[in-house]
Scaffold this motif. Structure first.
Motif, PDB file in Angstrom:
ATOM      1  N   HIS A   7       3.831  -1.543   4.621  1.00 18.76           N
ATOM      2  CA  HIS A   7       3.533  -0.955   3.294  1.00 18.76           C
ATOM      3  C   HIS A   7       4.798  -1.092   2.455  1.00 18.76           C
ATOM      4  CE1 HIS A   7       2.247   2.283   0.445  1.00 18.76           C
ATOM      5  NE2 HIS A   7       3.527   2.608   0.499  1.00 18.76           N
ATOM      6  N   HIS A  61       7.372  -1.219  -0.887  1.00 12.91           N
ATOM      7  CA  HIS A  61       7.928  -0.958  -2.215  1.00 12.91           C
ATOM      8  C   HIS A  61       9.131  -1.886  -2.305  1.00 12.91           C
ATOM      9  CE1 HIS A  61       6.175   3.225  -2.982  1.00 12.91           C
ATOM     10  NE2 HIS A  61       5.831   2.989  -1.719  1.00 12.91           N
ATOM     11  N   SER A  88       2.441  -1.104  -2.349  1.00 13.78           N
ATOM     12  CA  SER A  88       2.162   0.194  -2.957  1.00 13.78           C
ATOM     13  C   SER A  88       1.763  -0.015  -4.410  1.00 13.78           C
ATOM     14  CB  SER A  88       3.428   1.046  -2.919  1.00 13.78           C
ATOM     15  OG  SER A  88       3.309   2.156  -3.781  1.00 13.78           O
ATOM     16  N   ARG A 107       1.398   5.936  10.471  1.00 13.75           N
ATOM     17  CA  ARG A 107       2.432   5.264   9.673  1.00 13.75           C
ATOM     18  C   ARG A 107       3.778   5.938   9.880  1.00 13.75           C
ATOM     19  NH1 ARG A 107       2.312   4.802   3.088  1.00 13.75           N
ATOM     20  NH2 ARG A 107       4.053   6.259   3.114  1.00 13.75           N
ATOM     21  N   GLU A 109      10.358   5.396   4.431  1.00 11.45           N
ATOM     22  CA  GLU A 109       9.666   6.025   3.294  1.00 11.45           C
ATOM     23  C   GLU A 109       9.217   7.439   3.653  1.00 11.45           C
ATOM     24  OE1 GLU A 109       6.654   3.728   1.277  1.00 11.45           O
ATOM     25  OE2 GLU A 109       5.770   5.506   0.370  1.00 11.45           O
TER      26      GLU A 109
HETATM   27 ZN    ZN Z   1       4.565   4.121  -0.551  1.00  9.38          ZN
END
Ligand code: ZN
Ligand code: KMH
Length: 286
Positions: A56, A58, A91, A232, A236
């Protein structure tokens, strides 16, 4: 719902997602935080070795500030794909201060999947706003680019709203849902909170769990025993391996999560398993 029914522990492989960077955590929190696309890709590859099947993403500028520059997303996705078949997800939550146009730039990197927020909330001392038309913009652009969607749900109202989107055909079926616990302003990290988040989800939902803060590991364990399809981890969501012990890398967090999966009698999904379980769309050539 089927997706949340307890399953025989080794029946459903567990998709481990790594969220290596996020938008809030800094190198003051953990010096191993990756910033550049090259650093993110290196981390993701190590995480894939350790058991992650989805990343995931960013992106950050070199100085570590959260970014929405499309070139950075394109570079990160390309570097990862060059070396690993891991499923890429961008994201569209971005950072709390980003306008929607900026939150959506990652879609242009044509990842396999993208997150979509299904509601608004307080996020610590900030407001994290996604009005229904914002969510529909993400859905529409993702649809045009052949990108699959995962609904990011931080509170019960987000789950209900996501299910309504599914019923209206705005989200593809079966639903991919990531239920998130412990963000100040969102649902609390408790067994009752987990049940409340799962209750509205329809049969056949592939649901995964994210938890932040000190209850993270317990919530992941609880969800694994409750039949979660995925968990997950990554900087983050938390920078500690254990209370007071910083993780040395994202890969260490993934290895630890994979060990938790196995300890609870379940199997870590391979990337091929994950592609099937998440009904990943075929890759869109750029
Ligand atoms: Zn995120
Ligand atoms: N950075 C948060 C404001 C997501 O990626 O979908 C939003 C977030 C959620 O990280």
């Amino acid at each position: 719902m089927d997706g949340a029914d307890p399953v025989t522990w080794d029946e459903l492989p567990v998709v481990v997602t790594v969220a290596p960077t996020g938008a809030e955590v800094t190198r003051a929190d953990n010096a191993a935080l990756p910033h550049t696309p090259a650093e993110i890709a290196e981390d993701v590859l190590a995480c894939a070795e350790a058991g992650a099947s989805v990343c995931h993403l960013h992106v950050r500028e070199e100085d570590g500030s959260p970014s929405s520059r499309v070139e950075l997303f394109v570079e990160a996705v390309a570097r990862i794909r060059e070396r690993s078949p891991i499923i890429t997800m961008v994201s569209t939550g971005g950072a709390v201060w980003m306008p929607m146009e900026e939150r959506m730039t990652g879609l242009e990197a044509r990842p396999d999947l993208a997150g979509v927020e299904t509601g608004s909330m307080n996020f610590g001392e900030d407001a994290f706003v996604t009005v229904p038309s914002d969510a529909r913009r993400v859905v529409e652009r993702a649809g045009e680019l052949g990108i699959g969607l995962e609904a990011e749900m931080f509170d019960v109202g987000h789950v209900v709203a996501g299910v309504r989107m599914l019923e209206r055909g705005e989200l593809p079926s079966p639903l991919r849902a990531n239920v998130v616990f412990g963000v100040p302003g969102g649902i609390d990290a408790t067994p009752e909170g987990l049940e409340a988040m799962l209750r509205p989800l329809p049969a056949g939902t592939h649901w995964s769990i994210t938890a932040v803060g000190r209850h993270q590991r317990r919530m992941l364990a609880l969800a694994l025993l409750r039949g979660a399809g995925g968990i997950r981890v990554g900087f983050e969501d938390g920078v500690y391996l254990r209370r007071g012990l910083l993780a040395s890398s994202n890969a260490e967090l993934v290895a630890d999560a994979a060990e938790l999966v196995r300890t609870l009698g379940r199997r870590v999904a391979t990337i091929d398993d994950a592609r099937e379980l998440l009904a990943c769309p075929e890759r869109v050539p750029r």
